[in-house]
Motif scaffolding. Structure first.
Motif, PDB file in Angstrom:
ATOM      1  N   VAL A  50       0.836  -1.206   0.000  1.00 28.18           N
ATOM      2  CA  VAL A  50       0.000   0.000   0.000  1.00 28.18           C
ATOM      3  C   VAL A  50       0.869   1.253   0.000  1.00 28.18           C
ATOM      4  N   ILE A  51       1.913   1.261   0.827  1.00 27.41           N
ATOM      5  CA  ILE A  51       2.773   2.442   0.939  1.00 27.41           C
ATOM      6  C   ILE A  51       3.470   2.743  -0.381  1.00 27.41           C
ATOM      7  N   ILE A  52       4.092   1.719  -0.974  1.00 26.65           N
ATOM      8  CA  ILE A  52       4.839   1.931  -2.220  1.00 26.65           C
ATOM      9  C   ILE A  52       3.896   2.236  -3.371  1.00 26.65           C
ATOM     10  N   GLY A  53       2.751   1.559  -3.406  1.00 23.04           N
ATOM     11  CA  GLY A  53       1.817   1.790  -4.503  1.00 23.04           C
ATOM     12  C   GLY A  53       1.203   3.177  -4.504  1.00 23.04           C
ATOM     13  N   LEU A  54       0.917   3.712  -3.315  1.00 22.05           N
ATOM     14  CA  LEU A  54       0.262   5.024  -3.224  1.00 22.05           C
ATOM     15  C   LEU A  54       1.250   6.170  -3.013  1.00 22.05           C
ATOM     16  N   TRP A  55       2.536   5.868  -2.837  1.00 23.18           N
ATOM     17  CA  TRP A  55       3.489   6.932  -2.542  1.00 23.18           C
ATOM     18  C   TRP A  55       3.571   7.997  -3.641  1.00 23.18           C
ATOM     19  N   PRO A  56       3.622   7.645  -4.947  1.00 24.09           N
ATOM     20  CA  PRO A  56       3.626   8.722  -5.966  1.00 24.09           C
ATOM     21  C   PRO A  56       2.399   9.617  -5.886  1.00 24.09           C
ATOM     22  N   ALA A  57       1.219   9.011  -5.655  1.00 23.64           N
ATOM     23  CA  ALA A  57      -0.005   9.817  -5.546  1.00 23.64           C
ATOM     24  C   ALA A  57       0.043  10.702  -4.304  1.00 23.64           C
ATOM     25  N   HIS A  58       0.514  10.161  -3.199  1.00 21.75           N
ATOM     26  CA  HIS A  58       0.635  10.961  -1.981  1.00 21.75           C
ATOM     27  C   HIS A  58       1.609  12.127  -2.177  1.00 21.75           C
ATOM     28  N   PHE A  59       2.712  11.867  -2.824  1.00 22.25           N
ATOM     29  CA  PHE A  59       3.725  12.899  -3.031  1.00 22.25           C
ATOM     30  C   PHE A  59       3.159  14.041  -3.870  1.00 22.25           C
ATOM     31  N   LEU A  60       2.580  13.706  -5.024  1.00 26.05           N
ATOM     32  CA  LEU A  60       2.078  14.738  -5.942  1.00 26.05           C
ATOM     33  C   LEU A  60       0.872  15.459  -5.358  1.00 26.05           C
ATOM     34  N   TRP A  61      -0.043  14.690  -4.737  1.00 25.83           N
ATOM     35  CA  TRP A  61      -1.264  15.314  -4.238  1.00 25.83           C
ATOM     36  C   TRP A  61      -0.980  16.209  -3.037  1.00 25.83           C
ATOM     37  N   THR A  62      -0.011  15.850  -2.221  1.00 22.42           N
ATOM     38  CA  THR A  62       0.349  16.710  -1.090  1.00 22.42           C
ATOM     39  C   THR A  62       0.878  18.047  -1.582  1.00 22.42           C
ATOM     40  N   TYR A  63       1.756  18.019  -2.562  1.00 24.46           N
ATOM     41  CA  TYR A  63       2.275  19.263  -3.117  1.00 24.46           C
ATOM     42  C   TYR A  63       1.161  20.079  -3.763  1.00 24.46           C
ATOM     43  N   CYS A  64       0.271  19.410  -4.473  1.00 21.95           N
ATOM     44  CA  CYS A  64      -0.818  20.123  -5.151  1.00 21.95           C
ATOM     45  C   CYS A  64      -1.733  20.812  -4.146  1.00 21.95           C
ATOM     46  N   CYS A  65      -2.104  20.106  -3.069  1.00 17.66           N
ATOM     47  CA  CYS A  65      -3.022  20.677  -2.081  1.00 17.66           C
ATOM     48  C   CYS A  65      -2.370  21.802  -1.287  1.00 17.66           C
TER      49      CYS A  65
END
Length: 585
Positions: A50-65
């Motif tokens: 879960v961590i590795i699979g969602l890490w790109p989305a978490h990284f980009l979405w955190t910066y976007c928000c």
């Protein structure tokens, strides 16, 4: 199980207990060593995926928000964008290591504790359960851990980010810092972090032998005399287990103190910014060590206060003389009560103390009962059930339904003039029996305030019946929303007060819905509701009614919920509708 009286009886009870305890301990250790590797594999593999699979989305979405939010000022936003890569890059490493340690502790200690629980007085066939208990339940629990962690990463995280992107109300100022204060804040942080970490670590290490010896002394007294908490549970083996594991608790307490000292050191910069004073920030660095020592002394029932200096770090920190004396008397009374509690050999209370999990269970049980009633009355739409089951979108239903259940509890509590909350016919939650948990008190405090506000409004039965629909179907943001609903009261102030209570209640439920276990349990509740609705024909009636409405006159406007109409008539009429056929999937 009778409590031994006299020295010889207590000594014989202690000696006869030792071989029994060591046999259970060896069996528990064997079960833990066999189950732990499997549990660690499930938790580490599942969480890592879960961590590795969602890490790109978490990284980009955190910066976007963070870049789009209006809740942060320019300086704070730039600092956040610059510093975000470090925690985002460390997140996978720390999460995987935490999963490894957590899985190891859970997989080893859960079977060990279950082995001792199997010999309790309420257990039947104790010999069989000593070998079986804690094996499959621990493996099943590890799968639940992965499920809850997935819900947190996939749903709760994005819910927090969506809240960050929401529009800021006109009266709310964005969080920002002044550049002129930044050098002073950084200077105090550079001085405060190493100094507080060093001093608090020294205090924690200095007090740790007291914690170890006083804990062992109390546990041994309870073990030999069969008193204290072990009289309440009447499960002596837990005494020996607690004695063995007590040094681990002391080590964890010291580590927690060291970690918290980092946060306390950083908070010195916040003091400088809030008070606009470098000197007060330096005073906080010294004062927080004294506060920490006083907290530890209270926890270990040592002497009151601290020998370390405690300068004021707030401009308006000194209370008036009368308040200072009242606080001193209150502190002395609290300290004396703690001494009496320490001298008392028995911790058994006559008042039943509820646990947070019991209140959590009540919430879902109440939601289950209310969901059946609201579905019969047509206030829960089958489309919302379909979105929750098929698409996983439970955002609307997971806030509206618990909000109504809690609102109903507030209505009943206000009518009964209860000092707390009436959560069922048999249970009343008051200050004497509610859980002693800070997080729980953060949620229960606003509910008690809202209960008093509802009591002051003095709602009648017709208004309560109308509010049921208003809570479930409306946003409740402006008093004008209720103009076409038939709400009896035309007083805009009264409407605004009710809408404010509902909005605040929905905000509390939205925070609760981000807890990982909430989504798992609420999804199970919705699936159960769907199956019951299909079996009883209620869901088919809604589908047929919706289809007839679309073929006929289109979408209906908001229905009248006032003028004394009994809201239960909706459910009674729906039972006489011609059954249709439909499936939301």
């Amino acid at each position: 199980m009778e409590v031994p009286i006299g020295f010889l009886a207590k000594l014989w009870s202690f000696l006869s207990f030792l071989p029994f305890f060591f046999l259970l301990l060896m069996l528990g250790l064997l079960k833990g060593s066999l189950i732990a590797p499997l549990v660690v594999g499930i938790i580490v593999f599942g969480n890592s995926a879960v961590i590795i699979g969602l890490w790109p989305a978490h990284f980009l979405w955190t910066y976007c928000c963070v870049a789009k939010t209006k809740r942060l000022g320019l300086v704070v936003k730039v600092m956040a964008l610059i510093s975000l890569p470090l925690p985002l890059l460390l997140w996978p490493i720390l999460a995987i290591v935490g999963s490894l340690l957590g899985g190891l502790g859970y997989g080893f200690f859960a079977p060990l504790v279950a082995t001792f629980e199997a010999v309790g007085e309420t257990s039947t066939d104790k010999f069989f359960h000593c070998f079986i208990d804690g094996c499959w339940s621990t493996i099943n629990g590890s799968c639940t851990v992965v499920r809850d962690f997935t819900d947190f990463c996939f749903h709760s995280y994005f819910s927090y980010m969506d809240e960050l992107r929401e529009h800021v109300p006109p009266n709310e100022k964005p969080v920002d810092i002044k550049l002129s204060k930044l050098p002073s804040c950084l200077l105090v942080i550079v001085l405060g972090v190493p100094l507080d970490v060093l001093l608090i670590t020294i205090v924690a290490l200095w007090k740790s032998p007291y914690m170890l010896l006083k804990g062992w002394k109390r546990l041994l007294e309870d073990l030999i005399g069969r008193e204290g908490p072990f009289l309440e549970t009447v499960c002596v083996p837990f005494a020996g287990l607690a004695i063995i594991l007590w040094p681990i608790a002391v080590v964890v307490a010291v580590i927690s103190a060291i970690i918290s000292s980092l946060i306390l050191g950083f908070y010195a910069g916040v003091i400088v910014h809030q008070e606009d004073s470098l000197w007060l920030g330096l005073a906080y660095i010294v004062s927080v060590v004294s506060l920490f020592e006083e907290y530890v002394n209270d926890l270990l029932y040592l002497r009151e206060g601290s020998c370390l200096p405690r300068p004021n770090y707030r401009r308006n920190m000194n209370p008036p003389d009368g308040d200072r004396n009242d606080r001193k008397n209150e502190s002395e009374g609290s300290y004396n009560s703690k001494l009496l509690l320490e001298r008392s050999k028995t911790l058994k209370c006559t008042i039943q103390q509820y646990k947070p999990m019991q209140v959590w269970d009540w919430l879902f049980k109440s939601c289950e009962e209310d969901s059946r009633m609201l579905l019969r009355e047509g206030l829960i739409d089958f489309k919302d059930i379909g979105e929750c089951i098929v698409k996983g979108n439970c955002k609307k239903l997971s806030v509206k339904l618990p909000a109504w259940s809690i609102f109903q509890c507030l209505l009943v509590s206000a009518k009964s003039n209860s000092s707390g909350l009436v959560i069922s016919d048999e249970i009343e939650l008051t200050k004497n029996n509610w859980p002693r948990d800070k997080v729980f008190e953060w949620f229960i405090g606003p509910l008690l305030i809202m209960k008093e506000q509802i009591k002051g409004l003095q709602l009648d039965e017709n208004e309560e019946g109308c509010l049921k629909k208003l809570v479930m179907d409306y946003k409740n943001e402006k008093p004008e929303e209720w103009d076409d609903t038939g709400f009896l009261s035309k007083d805009n102030v009264r409407r605004a007060q009710l809408q404010a209570i509902i909005r605040r209640l929905q905000g509390i439920v939205a925070s609760l819905s981000r807890i990982p276990t909430f989504r798992r349990r609420f999804t199970g509740l919705v699936k159960m509701l769907y199956m019951e609705a299909v079996q009883s024909g209620v869901l088919a009636n809604q589908v047929a009614k919706s289809s007839n409405s679309e073929r006929g006159h289109g979408n209906e406007g908001p229905s009248d919920c006032g003028h004394g109409k009994d809201s239960r008539s909706l459910g009674e009429n729906s039972e006489h509708e011609a059954p249709g056929s439909g499936n939301i999937v």
